[in-house]
Scaffold this motif. Sequence first.
Motif, PDB file in Angstrom:
ATOM      1  N   ALA A 166       1.355  -1.457  -0.116  1.00  0.00           N
ATOM      2  CA  ALA A 166       0.195   0.010   0.045  1.00  0.00           C
ATOM      3  C   ALA A 166       1.188   1.009  -0.316  1.00  0.00           C
ATOM      4  O   ALA A 166       0.594   2.292  -0.621  1.00  0.00           O
ATOM      5  CB  ALA A 166      -0.716   0.188   1.265  1.00  0.00           C
ATOM      6  N   LYS A 167       1.521   0.858   0.689  1.00  0.00           N
ATOM      7  CA  LYS A 167       2.734   2.706   1.146  1.00  0.00           C
ATOM      8  C   LYS A 167       3.504   2.724  -0.569  1.00  0.00           C
ATOM      9  O   LYS A 167       3.422   3.877  -0.984  1.00  0.00           O
ATOM     10  CB  LYS A 167       3.798   2.078   1.965  1.00  0.00           C
ATOM     11  N   ASN A 168       4.084   2.157  -1.438  1.00  0.00           N
ATOM     12  CA  ASN A 168       4.611   2.228  -3.001  1.00  0.00           C
ATOM     13  C   ASN A 168       3.288   2.158  -3.162  1.00  0.00           C
ATOM     14  O   ASN A 168       3.928   2.828  -4.005  1.00  0.00           O
ATOM     15  CB  ASN A 168       5.131   0.259  -2.797  1.00  0.00           C
ATOM     16  N   VAL A 169       1.825   1.590  -3.288  1.00  0.00           N
ATOM     17  CA  VAL A 169       0.908   2.457  -4.651  1.00  0.00           C
ATOM     18  C   VAL A 169       1.546   3.562  -4.733  1.00  0.00           C
ATOM     19  O   VAL A 169       0.513   4.719  -5.102  1.00  0.00           O
ATOM     20  CB  VAL A 169       0.240   1.254  -4.390  1.00  0.00           C
ATOM     21  N   ALA A 170       0.826   4.240  -2.915  1.00  0.00           N
ATOM     22  CA  ALA A 170       0.090   5.359  -2.328  1.00  0.00           C
ATOM     23  C   ALA A 170       1.269   6.280  -2.763  1.00  0.00           C
ATOM     24  O   ALA A 170       1.306   7.566  -3.287  1.00  0.00           O
ATOM     25  CB  ALA A 170       0.766   5.306  -0.452  1.00  0.00           C
ATOM     26  N   ASN A 171       2.550   6.041  -2.544  1.00  0.00           N
ATOM     27  CA  ASN A 171       3.486   6.309  -3.485  1.00  0.00           C
ATOM     28  C   ASN A 171       4.123   6.924  -4.760  1.00  0.00           C
ATOM     29  O   ASN A 171       5.419   7.233  -5.174  1.00  0.00           O
ATOM     30  CB  ASN A 171       4.715   6.555  -2.860  1.00  0.00           C
ATOM     31  N   ASN A 172       3.113   6.347  -5.528  1.00  0.00           N
ATOM     32  CA  ASN A 172       3.200   5.980  -6.980  1.00  0.00           C
ATOM     33  C   ASN A 172       4.890   5.448  -6.892  1.00  0.00           C
ATOM     34  O   ASN A 172       5.481   5.939  -7.942  1.00  0.00           O
ATOM     35  CB  ASN A 172       3.659   7.444  -7.466  1.00  0.00           C
ATOM     36  N   GLN A 173       5.344   4.289  -6.747  1.00  0.00           N
ATOM     37  CA  GLN A 173       6.057   3.420  -6.593  1.00  0.00           C
ATOM     38  C   GLN A 173       5.771   2.436  -7.139  1.00  0.00           C
ATOM     39  O   GLN A 173       4.520   1.838  -7.296  1.00  0.00           O
ATOM     40  CB  GLN A 173       7.105   2.896  -5.443  1.00  0.00           C
ATOM     41  N   SER A 174       6.851   1.277  -7.515  1.00  0.00           N
ATOM     42  CA  SER A 174       6.482  -0.394  -8.070  1.00  0.00           C
ATOM     43  C   SER A 174       5.283  -0.951  -6.889  1.00  0.00           C
ATOM     44  O   SER A 174       6.219  -0.575  -5.906  1.00  0.00           O
ATOM     45  CB  SER A 174       7.628  -0.948  -7.837  1.00  0.00           C
TER      46      SER A 174
ATOM     47  N   LYS B 228     -17.424   8.648   4.027  1.00  0.00           N
ATOM     48  CA  LYS B 228     -16.563   9.628   4.898  1.00  0.00           C
ATOM     49  C   LYS B 228     -15.400   9.042   5.286  1.00  0.00           C
ATOM     50  O   LYS B 228     -14.646   8.330   5.179  1.00  0.00           O
ATOM     51  CB  LYS B 228     -17.415   9.806   6.626  1.00  0.00           C
ATOM     52  N   ALA B 229     -14.463  10.269   5.579  1.00  0.00           N
ATOM     53  CA  ALA B 229     -12.863   9.844   5.465  1.00  0.00           C
ATOM     54  C   ALA B 229     -12.686   8.608   7.150  1.00  0.00           C
ATOM     55  O   ALA B 229     -13.452   8.537   7.959  1.00  0.00           O
ATOM     56  CB  ALA B 229     -12.563  11.085   5.732  1.00  0.00           C
ATOM     57  N   HIS B 230     -11.563   7.745   6.681  1.00  0.00           N
ATOM     58  CA  HIS B 230     -11.044   7.347   7.896  1.00  0.00           C
ATOM     59  C   HIS B 230     -10.009   6.908   7.591  1.00  0.00           C
ATOM     60  O   HIS B 230      -9.477   6.168   6.435  1.00  0.00           O
ATOM     61  CB  HIS B 230     -11.632   5.870   7.276  1.00  0.00           C
ATOM     62  N   LEU B 231      -9.277   7.757   8.870  1.00  0.00           N
ATOM     63  CA  LEU B 231      -7.875   7.813   8.688  1.00  0.00           C
ATOM     64  C   LEU B 231      -7.529   6.324   8.932  1.00  0.00           C
ATOM     65  O   LEU B 231      -5.604   6.566   9.015  1.00  0.00           O
ATOM     66  CB  LEU B 231      -7.741   8.708   9.636  1.00  0.00           C
ATOM     67  N   ASP B 232      -7.720   5.636   9.838  1.00  0.00           N
ATOM     68  CA  ASP B 232      -7.436   4.744  10.590  1.00  0.00           C
ATOM     69  C   ASP B 232      -7.040   3.461   9.186  1.00  0.00           C
ATOM     70  O   ASP B 232      -7.667   3.027   8.258  1.00  0.00           O
ATOM     71  CB  ASP B 232      -8.128   3.789  11.285  1.00  0.00           C
ATOM     72  N   ILE B 233      -6.138   2.642   9.718  1.00  0.00           N
ATOM     73  CA  ILE B 233      -5.455   1.636   8.373  1.00  0.00           C
ATOM     74  C   ILE B 233      -6.506   0.345   9.268  1.00  0.00           C
ATOM     75  O   ILE B 233      -6.332   0.187  10.293  1.00  0.00           O
ATOM     76  CB  ILE B 233      -3.996   0.803   8.399  1.00  0.00           C
TER      77      ILE B 233
ATOM     78  N   ASP C 185      -8.825  13.362   0.099  1.00  0.00           N
ATOM     79  CA  ASP C 185      -9.573  14.732  -0.670  1.00  0.00           C
ATOM     80  C   ASP C 185     -10.951  13.913  -1.788  1.00  0.00           C
ATOM     81  O   ASP C 185     -11.794  14.253  -1.307  1.00  0.00           O
ATOM     82  CB  ASP C 185      -9.136  15.443  -1.462  1.00  0.00           C
ATOM     83  N   GLU C 186     -10.675  12.549  -2.137  1.00  0.00           N
ATOM     84  CA  GLU C 186     -11.553  12.418  -2.806  1.00  0.00           C
ATOM     85  C   GLU C 186     -12.045  11.050  -2.115  1.00  0.00           C
ATOM     86  O   GLU C 186     -12.752  10.135  -2.585  1.00  0.00           O
ATOM     87  CB  GLU C 186     -11.284  11.871  -4.303  1.00  0.00           C
ATOM     88  N   LEU C 187     -12.295  11.013  -1.220  1.00  0.00           N
ATOM     89  CA  LEU C 187     -12.116   9.732   0.007  1.00  0.00           C
ATOM     90  C   LEU C 187     -12.080   8.419  -0.864  1.00  0.00           C
ATOM     91  O   LEU C 187     -12.367   7.436  -0.414  1.00  0.00           O
ATOM     92  CB  LEU C 187     -13.809  10.267   0.258  1.00  0.00           C
ATOM     93  N   SER C 188     -11.309   8.202  -1.559  1.00  0.00           N
ATOM     94  CA  SER C 188     -10.401   7.478  -1.790  1.00  0.00           C
ATOM     95  C   SER C 188      -9.406   5.978  -1.105  1.00  0.00           C
ATOM     96  O   SER C 188      -8.411   7.141  -0.529  1.00  0.00           O
ATOM     97  CB  SER C 188     -10.009   7.600  -3.396  1.00  0.00           C
ATOM     98  N   TYR C 189      -9.503   5.469  -1.366  1.00  0.00           N
ATOM     99  CA  TYR C 189      -8.735   4.445  -0.212  1.00  0.00           C
ATOM    100  C   TYR C 189      -8.125   3.031  -1.157  1.00  0.00           C
ATOM    101  O   TYR C 189      -8.579   2.590  -2.497  1.00  0.00           O
ATOM    102  CB  TYR C 189      -9.548   3.879   0.629  1.00  0.00           C
ATOM    103  N   LEU C 190      -6.904   2.616  -0.526  1.00  0.00           N
ATOM    104  CA  LEU C 190      -6.195   1.174  -1.669  1.00  0.00           C
ATOM    105  C   LEU C 190      -7.025   0.145  -0.868  1.00  0.00           C
ATOM    106  O   LEU C 190      -6.907  -0.138   0.862  1.00  0.00           O
ATOM    107  CB  LEU C 190      -4.934   0.951  -1.501  1.00  0.00           C
TER     108      LEU C 190
END
Length: 434
Positions: free
Chosen positions: A50-58, A82-87, A109-114
């Motif tokens: 998830a961190k790699n995808v969120a950072n536009n990495q492989s 609604k916004a959900h900050l927890d993993i 901002d778009e309330l999108s999650y991986l």
Amino acid sequence: MFSKRSIRQSFLIQLIFASASLIFIFSSLLYFYIQRSIIEEKHQELLNYAKNVANNQSIYGSEIPTPETYLGLSIEIVHLNKAHLDIDLYEMTKNSKSYLTLIYPFNLDELSYLKITKEITSTKLLLDKILNYLFIINIAGFLLVVIYAIGLSKMLVTPVKTLSNKLSNMNEHLMRPIVVEELPEEFEPLGTTINHLIARIQNFVKYQKELFIGTAHELKTPLAVIKLKNQVTLIKKRSAEEYIDALKVTNKTVDEMNIIVSNILNIGRQEGAQLEKPQEVDVIEVLHQKADDFKLLAENEGKTLYMSFEPNGYMAFLQVSLLNQIIQNFLQNALKFTPKDKSVSLISSLNSYGLLIEVIDEGCGIDESSDLFAPFKREGNKPGVGLGLFLAKSAADALGAKISIKNRTDGVAGTVASINLNSKLSCILPINKK
């Protein structure tokens, strides 16, 4: 197999229960640790994706993926209301397959999650196998514990059975002490105690035999005297004075028989005294009372009774009547064999064993090679039945005390009769007089 109050049964149950509990707790902790470690590893793996995808990495970062890495992995973007900050991380089962899903914030901002889902069916199968193996190991371990506990319990009761067999084969005529060195170290005190009891029984049987033989002999002699005197008197007619003399001899002999019977009855009374409930008394106070009783008697016979008691107080848990009987016998013998204008001493002192009580006289002494504590054993030329010291020895055995009679070694003729009490020292608190 076991009696109602079997020590072996209690030990066996406790050992099996404790060992089984230990195996179960250890296996459970091990399984939960393995499960936690594997799930945590999968969690960390999904989190890195998830961190790699969120950072536009492989998705795999700088690592070179293997074909197995692609299998069972799916990534999608989901939108929430609604916004959900927890993993969030959760596990689900679908079509007999297990999946681990991670919800990771992507664009708040778009309330999108991986939503990253990883199939962990093989991992779950591996954990199930580990659980089954642990279950089998627990069963095998429990059976081994039962076998070990049974063998250990048998080993622990073996010395007890050995002692029981040896004691069951003994009787009053064949009593042999137990070889303490052959017993385990934990059973040595028990073996020593049993040997002490055997020695007391042997001593009791020995003296009882001597008592019966001596009683028969002592009673037979005066009966023979009475019979012979009556036969001689009846041979021909006698004068009134001769008949009176014969009756006087008969009465004197009967009195001697009464003394013997009274002493024999004292043996029965002493056995009853041994069953009395012990009580805590100040032995020094008992000695003071005995000394006061015999001091006047000694003065009437032209003798002196000296007293010296140390310490000021000594508390002991015992039957007072038995202690009085021993002290009284010692003082009576001392005054009996001490000549006029001589002295008798009653003293007490502490030693490594306990309280030592001594009666020292200035008499004729004793033959130390003879058994003075045997029934009907008499020393010197003084009258007596010879049961006093026998009763004193029996009383000392009942009290668990040491008793002895020896000649004096300070250059003065006489004997030292001693009794050594094993008890605790106690300080006597002073009484406030108002």
